[in-house]
Write a protein that holds these residues in place. Sequence first.
Motif, mmCIF file in Angstrom:
data_model
loop_
_atom_site.group_PDB
_atom_site.id
_atom_site.type_symbol
_atom_site.label_atom_id
_atom_site.label_comp_id
_atom_site.label_asym_id
_atom_site.label_seq_id
_atom_site.Cartn_x
_atom_site.Cartn_y
_atom_site.Cartn_z
ATOM 1 N N CYS A 1 60.899 39.570 127.044
ATOM 2 C CA CYS A 1 61.623 39.442 125.768
ATOM 3 C C CYS A 1 63.028 40.012 125.838
ATOM 4 O O CYS A 1 63.604 40.403 124.807
ATOM 5 N N ALA A 2 63.592 40.049 127.031
ATOM 6 C CA ALA A 2 64.909 40.638 127.225
ATOM 7 C C ALA A 2 66.008 39.917 126.456
ATOM 8 O O ALA A 2 67.055 40.505 126.146
ATOM 9 N N LYS A 3 65.800 38.652 126.122
ATOM 10 C CA LYS A 3 66.825 37.881 125.402
ATOM 11 C C LYS A 3 66.722 38.050 123.892
ATOM 12 O O LYS A 3 67.502 37.451 123.145
ATOM 13 N N GLY A 4 65.768 38.855 123.450
ATOM 14 C CA GLY A 4 65.614 39.079 122.023
ATOM 15 C C GLY A 4 64.404 38.361 121.461
ATOM 16 O O GLY A 4 63.810 37.505 122.119
ATOM 17 N N PHE A 5 64.040 38.708 120.226
ATOM 18 C CA PHE A 5 62.871 38.098 119.611
ATOM 19 C C PHE A 5 62.878 38.385 118.112
ATOM 20 O O PHE A 5 63.560 39.308 117.636
ATOM 21 N N LYS A 6 62.116 37.615 117.386
ATOM 22 C CA LYS A 6 61.973 37.815 115.947
ATOM 23 C C LYS A 6 60.731 38.643 115.681
ATOM 24 O O LYS A 6 59.683 38.426 116.284
ATOM 25 N N VAL A 7 60.869 39.609 114.781
ATOM 26 C CA VAL A 7 59.749 40.489 114.452
ATOM 27 C C VAL A 7 59.702 40.684 112.942
ATOM 28 O O VAL A 7 60.735 40.694 112.277
ATOM 29 N N THR A 8 58.502 40.819 112.424
ATOM 30 C CA THR A 8 58.316 41.128 111.008
ATOM 31 C C THR A 8 57.659 42.496 110.909
ATOM 32 O O THR A 8 56.602 42.729 111.494
ATOM 33 N N ALA A 9 58.290 43.404 110.193
ATOM 34 C CA ALA A 9 57.775 44.756 110.024
ATOM 35 C C ALA A 9 57.605 45.035 108.537
ATOM 36 O O ALA A 9 58.578 44.957 107.780
ATOM 37 N N ASP A 10 56.380 45.300 108.153
ATOM 38 C CA ASP A 10 56.069 45.598 106.756
ATOM 39 C C ASP A 10 56.589 44.505 105.829
ATOM 40 O O ASP A 10 57.115 44.774 104.755
ATOM 41 N N GLY A 11 56.467 43.251 106.285
ATOM 42 C CA GLY A 11 56.835 42.105 105.477
ATOM 43 C C GLY A 11 58.293 41.701 105.526
ATOM 44 O O GLY A 11 58.690 40.725 104.882
ATOM 45 N N THR A 12 59.109 42.422 106.285
ATOM 46 C CA THR A 12 60.535 42.124 106.372
ATOM 47 C C THR A 12 60.864 41.550 107.749
ATOM 48 O O THR A 12 60.522 42.145 108.771
ATOM 49 N N ASP A 13 61.532 40.396 107.759
ATOM 50 C CA ASP A 13 61.915 39.754 109.018
ATOM 51 C C ASP A 13 63.202 40.355 109.553
ATOM 52 O O ASP A 13 64.122 40.685 108.802
ATOM 53 N N GLN A 14 63.278 40.464 110.874
ATOM 54 C CA GLN A 14 64.513 40.851 111.537
ATOM 55 C C GLN A 14 64.565 40.231 112.921
ATOM 56 O O GLN A 14 63.546 39.787 113.454
ATOM 57 N N GLN A 15 65.750 40.197 113.464
ATOM 58 C CA GLN A 15 65.958 39.615 114.769
ATOM 59 C C GLN A 15 66.442 40.695 115.723
ATOM 60 O O GLN A 15 67.483 41.322 115.490
ATOM 61 N N VAL A 16 65.678 40.933 116.779
ATOM 62 C CA VAL A 16 66.133 41.823 117.836
ATOM 63 C C VAL A 16 67.061 41.018 118.729
ATOM 64 O O VAL A 16 66.667 40.002 119.305
ATOM 65 N N THR A 17 68.317 41.426 118.806
ATOM 66 C CA THR A 17 69.330 40.645 119.528
ATOM 67 C C THR A 17 69.703 41.241 120.876
ATOM 68 O O THR A 17 70.357 40.578 121.674
ATOM 69 N N LYS A 18 69.310 42.494 121.125
ATOM 70 C CA LYS A 18 69.641 43.125 122.402
ATOM 71 C C LYS A 18 68.480 43.971 122.882
ATOM 72 O O LYS A 18 67.930 44.767 122.126
ATOM 73 N N VAL A 19 68.112 43.775 124.136
ATOM 74 C CA VAL A 19 67.115 44.607 124.818
ATOM 75 C C VAL A 19 67.671 44.892 126.207
ATOM 76 O O VAL A 19 67.709 44.002 127.055
ATOM 77 N N ALA A 20 68.140 46.087 126.435
ATOM 78 C CA ALA A 20 68.776 46.413 127.712
ATOM 79 C C ALA A 20 68.174 47.673 128.307
ATOM 80 O O ALA A 20 68.072 48.703 127.625
ATOM 81 N N LYS A 21 67.769 47.605 129.564
ATOM 82 C CA LYS A 21 67.264 48.792 130.247
ATOM 83 C C LYS A 21 68.414 49.752 130.522
ATOM 84 O O LYS A 21 69.528 49.346 130.839
#
Length: 244
Positions: free
Chosen positions: A155-175
């Motif tokens: 998922c290094a390119k990002g992913f969509k996640v829903t937390a407690d009913g709220t949607d958000q987009q993870v746009t950066k995942v960098a080691k």
Amino acid sequence: MRSAVIRRSCAAGVAVLSLTLLAGCSDSGEDGKEAGKGGSGSAEKKTPALSAADLEKVVLKDGDVKGHKVTAPTVTVEQKDITTEDKACAPLAYATIGSVVDRPGATVQRETASVPNPADPKSLDVTRTLIRLSSYEGDGAEAALASLTKSVDACAKGFKVTADGTDQQVTKVAKTEAPGGADEAVALDIVSEAEEAKVPMKVVVVRKGATVAYFTALNIGSLATGEDFDFPTEIADAQIAKLA
């Protein structure tokens, strides 16, 4: 204008992390680059999983880290509150948003907040960190780190996640550079976007024997600006030392 930005960023931050971690959001602010193993690489002697009572003995306490106040969080995040479009991203989402990977036998949590500079007590440069200590039976701790590492790669390119009913987009995942002193360690720079706000986060996960320590950090000033901040390495170092 700054107040509006902070309120909007705080709302987004609440969506990506537990409510308690951002309870201090306000205008006052009062309240080598690769992940890898932190140990020596030698064969480990298996240690038994710690009970909740044992974890309470080794989790950070107020006064353990100079410049940081340690408290017990009043709100926690559970896996059932977090969903992803791609199941492969679930372990990464759990570690990022404030839950844990797989099924530990016991977990305790703490929250830390850096103390503002006395010369500028209203500074927004306050980093709040949610800590979860989880113990796993058998090879569960190793499996949890393996699941997380696999999820980061997928998922290094990002992913969509829903937390407690709220949607958000993870746009950066960098080691990034992982702390030393642990048997295994992973460190990540994460950026999540929600409600038109950019939320930079730092995620560090370390394993010491059968115990995994999860750290998720947010900086209140960064919530207002969207700019990067430094992970408080002294927090991870102190917790790893207590697990030794």
